[in-house]
Design a protein around this motif. Structure first.
Motif: not given
Length: 260
Positions: A214-220
């Motif tokens: 639902d979100r890319p790793p960069a979201w964190i």
């Protein structure tokens, strides 16, 4: 004498570690209350304990470390066997070690470790369900691991603390985090100098959003920088979380499992 204990427990039926009533008052369903009641029976005097990690309701411990002071003369084996015999079956004292007066289970620890286990399969598990969280959507463990690495280091973890957290600040040194898959289990392992209230479960909840795609790793990284708890993922259930234990310097003479 001051003693250190290694305590293992299944937190499923407890309201958490911390005693809710005052010492000497009627008991409550907490691990601390159960342990102190058992220890006090063996010592024939009231015993108060200090622990390395105050786990929440439903959270388990592989080896939480506590210390207590007593004038009672008992050998370590007596403390272990006597106390365990008076504890619920869900709590065990694994070991007892006499320690110096300057040892403090909380403040002497240089690190704390948690493990969160997700059973990733289409249907809910029946066996071992009290120690697992369940996720039906296929998870990308590699993407979760990649996303988590931005959390390593001394950072402000405001985005991953509960609004009820009473810590004076949100800076913590997260020393290592990994996400691995073994069959149907996705395991998140975290080590830090200390943790905020619900910090691990909130991190896992956000990593799940990445794992589902639902979100890319960069979201964190965006969450970490934004310091907004409302923008992050939900709090993961308590059942999957185990306090693996603290780590201490070698000089205290504790067992290898809690010695750095």
């Amino acid at each position: 004498m001051r003693y250190a204990l290694g305590v293992e427990y299944d937190g499923s039926e407890f309201l958490g570690w911390q005693r809710l009533s005052k010492p000497g008052e009627p008991g409550d369903d907490t691990v601390q209350q159960a342990l102190e009641t058992a220890l006090s029976t063996i010592a024939d005097a009231r015993i108060a304990t200090t622990c390395a990690g105050r786990t929440d309701a439903g959270v388990h411990a592989q080896c939480n470390v506590v210390h207590f002071d007593t004038d009672a003369v008992r050998d370590p084996r007596g403390w272990v066997l006597g106390t365990t015999s008076r504890l619920p079956l869900s709590v065990t004292v694994r070991w007892c070690v006499p320690v110096a007066d300057d040892f403090n289970a909380r403040f002497s620890a240089i690190a704390r470790r948690y493990r969160y286990t997700l059973r990733n399969q289409p249907v809910r598990p029946a066996l071992g369900r009290q120690w697992l969280s369940w996720e039906r959507v296929p998870l990308d463990a590699q993407a979760m691991h990649e996303a988590a690495q931005v959390l390593v280091g001394e950072q402000d973890f405001t985005a991953f603390r509960t609004v009820h957290c009473q810590a004076p600040h949100a800076r913590r040194d997260l020393q290592a985090i990994s996400v691995t898959r073994s069959g149907d289990d996705v395991v998140v392992e975290v080590r830090a100098n200390a943790f905020l209230h619900h910090m691990v479960r909130n991190i896992v909840g956000s990593l799940l959003v990445v794992g589902r795609g639902d979100r890319p790793p960069a979201w964190i990284a965006e969450l970490l920088a934004g310091r907004d708890r409302k923008a992050a993922g939900p709090t993961a259930p308590s059942a999957g979380l185990v306090f693996v234990g603290p780590l201490y310097p070698p000089g205290f003479g504790l067992p290898d499992e809690v010695t750095a």
